[in-house]
Design a protein around this motif. Structure first.
Motif, PDB file in Angstrom:
ATOM      1  N   SER A 133     -10.139  -7.509  14.584  1.00 44.88           N
ATOM      2  CA  SER A 133      -9.962  -6.062  14.527  1.00 44.88           C
ATOM      3  C   SER A 133      -8.769  -5.629  15.368  1.00 44.88           C
ATOM      4  O   SER A 133      -8.061  -4.680  15.028  1.00 44.88           O
ATOM      5  N   SER A 134      -8.531  -6.349  16.467  1.00 44.10           N
ATOM      6  CA  SER A 134      -7.370  -6.064  17.307  1.00 44.10           C
ATOM      7  C   SER A 134      -6.080  -6.556  16.649  1.00 44.10           C
ATOM      8  O   SER A 134      -5.087  -5.837  16.554  1.00 44.10           O
ATOM      9  N   ASN A 135      -6.093  -7.809  16.142  1.00 43.92           N
ATOM     10  CA  ASN A 135      -4.892  -8.388  15.538  1.00 43.92           C
ATOM     11  C   ASN A 135      -4.451  -7.657  14.275  1.00 43.92           C
ATOM     12  O   ASN A 135      -3.256  -7.501  14.010  1.00 43.92           O
ATOM     13  N   LEU A 136      -5.409  -7.223  13.484  1.00 42.67           N
ATOM     14  CA  LEU A 136      -5.061  -6.607  12.198  1.00 42.67           C
ATOM     15  C   LEU A 136      -4.734  -5.126  12.308  1.00 42.67           C
ATOM     16  O   LEU A 136      -4.367  -4.491  11.322  1.00 42.67           O
ATOM     17  N   ALA A 137      -4.836  -4.564  13.520  1.00 39.75           N
ATOM     18  CA  ALA A 137      -4.453  -3.167  13.726  1.00 39.75           C
ATOM     19  C   ALA A 137      -2.966  -2.948  13.483  1.00 39.75           C
ATOM     20  O   ALA A 137      -2.531  -1.823  13.230  1.00 39.75           O
ATOM     21  N   ARG A 138      -2.175  -4.027  13.521  1.00 40.17           N
ATOM     22  CA  ARG A 138      -0.730  -3.891  13.333  1.00 40.17           C
ATOM     23  C   ARG A 138      -0.361  -3.571  11.880  1.00 40.17           C
ATOM     24  O   ARG A 138       0.747  -3.131  11.603  1.00 40.17           O
ATOM     25  N   TYR A 139      -1.291  -3.803  10.960  1.00 42.74           N
ATOM     26  CA  TYR A 139      -0.997  -3.537   9.545  1.00 42.74           C
ATOM     27  C   TYR A 139      -1.382  -2.094   9.235  1.00 42.74           C
ATOM     28  O   TYR A 139      -2.490  -1.789   8.808  1.00 42.74           O
ATOM     29  N   ASP A 140      -0.415  -1.201   9.476  1.00 46.77           N
ATOM     30  CA  ASP A 140      -0.689   0.225   9.403  1.00 46.77           C
ATOM     31  C   ASP A 140       0.181   0.960   8.386  1.00 46.77           C
ATOM     32  O   ASP A 140       0.111   2.181   8.259  1.00 46.77           O
ATOM     33  N   GLY A 141       1.039   0.231   7.666  1.00 50.45           N
ATOM     34  CA  GLY A 141       1.907   0.871   6.688  1.00 50.45           C
ATOM     35  C   GLY A 141       3.171   1.452   7.287  1.00 50.45           C
ATOM     36  O   GLY A 141       3.953   2.089   6.575  1.00 50.45           O
ATOM     37  N   VAL A 142       3.405   1.237   8.572  1.00 49.26           N
ATOM     38  CA  VAL A 142       4.558   1.847   9.232  1.00 49.26           C
ATOM     39  C   VAL A 142       5.716   0.859   9.342  1.00 49.26           C
ATOM     40  O   VAL A 142       6.848   1.147   8.955  1.00 49.26           O
ATOM     41  N   ARG A 143       5.421  -0.342   9.837  1.00 56.77           N
ATOM     42  CA  ARG A 143       6.513  -1.246  10.204  1.00 56.77           C
ATOM     43  C   ARG A 143       6.895  -2.233   9.111  1.00 56.77           C
ATOM     44  O   ARG A 143       8.062  -2.540   8.911  1.00 56.77           O
ATOM     45  N   TYR A 144       5.929  -2.775   8.401  1.00 53.87           N
ATOM     46  CA  TYR A 144       6.219  -3.738   7.326  1.00 53.87           C
ATOM     47  C   TYR A 144       4.998  -3.832   6.437  1.00 53.87           C
ATOM     48  O   TYR A 144       3.912  -3.352   6.779  1.00 53.87           O
ATOM     49  N   GLY A 145       5.177  -4.489   5.298  1.00 55.09           N
ATOM     50  CA  GLY A 145       4.058  -4.640   4.376  1.00 55.09           C
ATOM     51  C   GLY A 145       3.837  -3.390   3.545  1.00 55.09           C
ATOM     52  O   GLY A 145       4.670  -2.489   3.471  1.00 55.09           O
ATOM     53  N   MET A 146       2.677  -3.327   2.920  1.00 58.94           N
ATOM     54  CA  MET A 146       2.334  -2.238   2.016  1.00 58.94           C
ATOM     55  C   MET A 146       2.317  -0.885   2.735  1.00 58.94           C
ATOM     56  O   MET A 146       1.951  -0.791   3.905  1.00 58.94           O
ATOM     57  N   ARG A 147       2.730   0.159   2.009  1.00 55.41           N
ATOM     58  CA  ARG A 147       2.596   1.532   2.504  1.00 55.41           C
ATOM     59  C   ARG A 147       2.110   2.408   1.356  1.00 55.41           C
ATOM     60  O   ARG A 147       2.751   2.472   0.305  1.00 55.41           O
ATOM     61  N   GLU A 148       0.970   3.042   1.553  1.00 52.41           N
ATOM     62  CA  GLU A 148       0.418   3.972   0.568  1.00 52.41           C
ATOM     63  C   GLU A 148       0.321   5.347   1.219  1.00 52.41           C
ATOM     64  O   GLU A 148      -0.413   5.535   2.198  1.00 52.41           O
ATOM     65  N   VAL A 149       1.073   6.324   0.678  1.00 49.56           N
ATOM     66  CA  VAL A 149       1.097   7.668   1.253  1.00 49.56           C
ATOM     67  C   VAL A 149       0.486   8.647   0.255  1.00 49.56           C
ATOM     68  O   VAL A 149       1.076   8.907  -0.801  1.00 49.56           O
ATOM     69  N   PRO A 150      -0.705   9.179   0.541  1.00 51.62           N
ATOM     70  CA  PRO A 150      -1.299  10.152  -0.380  1.00 51.62           C
ATOM     71  C   PRO A 150      -0.512  11.459  -0.366  1.00 51.62           C
ATOM     72  O   PRO A 150       0.032  11.862   0.667  1.00 51.62           O
ATOM     73  N   GLU A 151      -0.444  12.109  -1.495  1.00 49.93           N
ATOM     74  CA  GLU A 151       0.319  13.347  -1.617  1.00 49.93           C
ATOM     75  C   GLU A 151      -0.250  14.398  -0.662  1.00 49.93           C
ATOM     76  O   GLU A 151      -1.447  14.677  -0.646  1.00 49.93           O
ATOM     77  N   GLY A 152       0.635  14.923   0.157  1.00 54.95           N
ATOM     78  CA  GLY A 152       0.215  15.953   1.094  1.00 54.95           C
ATOM     79  C   GLY A 152      -0.543  15.426   2.291  1.00 54.95           C
ATOM     80  O   GLY A 152      -1.047  16.195   3.111  1.00 54.95           O
ATOM     81  N   GLY A 153      -0.631  14.091   2.449  1.00 56.80           N
ATOM     82  CA  GLY A 153      -1.412  13.511   3.532  1.00 56.80           C
ATOM     83  C   GLY A 153      -0.631  13.435   4.829  1.00 56.80           C
ATOM     84  O   GLY A 153       0.598  13.480   4.839  1.00 56.80           O
ATOM     85  N   ASN A 154      -1.345  13.298   5.933  1.00 56.59           N
ATOM     86  CA  ASN A 154      -0.718  13.136   7.237  1.00 56.59           C
ATOM     87  C   ASN A 154      -0.689  11.661   7.618  1.00 56.59           C
ATOM     88  O   ASN A 154      -0.998  10.784   6.804  1.00 56.59           O
TER      89      ASN A 154
END
Length: 492
Positions: free
Chosen positions: A323-344
């Motif tokens: 849970s600590s190691n995988l916190a880095r996969y957040d869509g910000v730095r690398y890898g997949m990024r999914e941004v919902p319309e109008g989302g924060n």
């Protein structure tokens, strides 16, 4: 199938050096086998050009006499290892298309020894699984079939399922795997090959996608014990980039191989006699004891009293670290990024992780986050760490009475894809492998025979810290006496 793909790494190395065949012929034979074996789904990426380029370099160097230990040997690399410019996705959608700008220390060492790369090998997502069914690329199929006349697709085990299937089917002479709680040893046992998890810290973790950092350890999988010794020598060694790396010289494990176990005591833990384990597995275990006795060893009964707590301890500690190691996969730095319309920002995190992680990874992240939360940290995580210390102490006390420990590798032979349902049933596959992982000890599996359905069964040798030589030697003694030569009949 080319005869070259039936040879061990030692045979390929010696034949290449003597001029019996060229490195290019080896690479071409295995490249063709990889293509012919695509039905097994063992590889996520194929890199035939890499194998050819390294082979050409080896052929050019052969005349000069300056050859690396693995010159002319192409290998398969588990998708957990960062390979520069080649997809390194850890079997997950969240890293699809990720091409690192760097090379893991282990693969860099293999390249420095002259090895080429046949491709990246399929695996359970983030190494979380025991059947290769959690991979974003779909399950790997074992090359083995039951002899009951059916055609059920069998699992090669996990998480290093692609690695195991590739060696067993002749799609690679040797491969890298990683072992957190049995992910080298269980799939090797399921597919009738050999695999070793070295002492924690022997192989650098730098550049290997992290699952549980206090448990993860790289190791080789190959056809036999000698090949594992050859590969481990090339993979191991100190790395300043890994704070857990052991600053120790790498022994000459291949040169030290000996099946003479005179004066050695082999511990047989009474707690590993589990009622639900099939009689065939216990019978093979008893046979393994006799094989080691024949090699000169003295069997002694030992006790590992906290063994019964190993599995729940592991499934608290490993998910917590995940849970600590995988916190880095957040869509910000690398890898997949999914941004919902109008989302924060929070919505982007949630949407990316929901789409990128599979069910088993989500389950373990939630378990890990729960046991690390303020109200439960002491009740679960700290208590598990204390039990882990007791398990490690059990082994230390046992090794005062013996030099090695022999157990079964897994509580069953390979099962069919989809046959084991529910996470708890799947987690039980690791029951014999997890204690050595929690203690950071070297352990390996060697094929010992076939069950009534014609499927491989493995024997499991655990050694004291840093005694990979003792483990390899006991493995060699079993290998010589078991005479395991069975191979899956080609159907793919």
């Amino acid at each position: 199938m080319s005869e070259l793909t039936l040879k061990t790494i030692a045979e390929l190395r010696d034949g290449f050096r003597s001029g019996e065949f060229t490195a290019l012929e080896i690479a071409e034979a295995f490249n063709a086998a990889v293509v012919a074996g695509r039905q097994l789904n063992a590889y996520t990426v194929e890199t035939p050009d890499d194998a050819i380029a390294c082979a050409n370099a080896a052929d050019e160097a052969r005349g000069s006499g300056e050859l690396g230990a693995l010159a002319g040997i192409p290998l398969g690399i588990k998708d957990l290892f960062a390979t520069k410019g080649v997809d390194s996705t850890s079997g997950s959608n969240i890293l699809k298309g990720f091409k690192p700008e760097y090379e893991s220390t282990v693969t860099a060492k293999l390249r420095a020894a002259g090895a080429g790369m046949l491709g990246k090998l399929n695996m359970d997502e983030f190494a979380m699984g025991s059947s290769n069914e959690t991979s974003a690329y779909g399950p790997v199929l074992s090359p083995w079939k039951r002899n009951d006349g059916g055609n059920a697709a069998l699992t090669p085990g996990g998480s290093s399922g692609g690695s195991a299937a590739a060696v067993a089917a002749g799609l690679a002479p040797g491969v890298t795997g990683t072992d957190t709680g049995g992910s080298i040893r269980q799939p090797a046992a399921f597919t009738g090959i050999t695999g070793i998890k070295p002492t924690y810290g022997r192989c650098s973790r730098w550049g290997i996608v992290a699952f549980a950092s206090s448990l993860d350890q790289a190791g080789p999988m190959a056809r036999d014990v000698r090949d594992c010794a050859i590969l481990l020598e090339a993979m191991a060694g100190f790395d300043a980039k890994d704070s857990t790396s052991l600053d120790l010289p790498v022994p000459k494990w291949e040169a030290g191989l000996s099946s003479d176990l005179k004066g050695k005591r082999v511990g047989i833990p009474r707690e590993y006699r589990i009622d639900s384990v099939p009689a065939e597995i216990n019978a093979l275990w008893d046979q393994g004891v006799e094989w080691l006795r024949d090699a000169g060893a003295e069997p002694v009964e030992i006790s590992l009293p906290h063994t019964k707590h190993a599995l729940p301890t592991y499934y608290i500690i490993a998910p917590a670290e995940a849970s600590s190691n995988l916190a880095r996969y957040d869509g910000v730095r690398y890898g997949m990024r999914e941004v919902p319309e109008g989302g924060n920002l929070d919505a982007m995190y949630a949407t990316t992780r929901a789409a990128g992680f599979g069910d088993e990874v989500k389950r373990r992240i939630m378990i890990g986050t729960y046991v690390l939360s303020a109200g439960f940290y002491d009740a679960y995580f700290n208590k598990a760490q204390r039990v882990r210390a007791l398990i490690k102490r059990d082994f230390a006390q046992a090794f005062e009475k013996c030099d090695l420990i022999l157990t079964p590798t897994a509580p069953s032979a390979a099962f069919g894809i989809g046959e084991t349902t529910g996470p708890l049933a799947m987690y039980l596959n690791d029951v014999f492998a997890v204690p050595a992982s929690l203690a950071g000890l070297p352990a390996m599996t060697v094929p010992g025979g076939l069950d009534a359905q014609g499927l491989p069964l493995g024997l499991h040798i655990i050694g004291n810290e840093l005694d990979e030589q003792g483990v390899l030697n006991a493995g060699l003694a079993i290998e010589e006496r078991a005479g395991f030569t069975a191979r899956p009949e080609k159907w793919w």
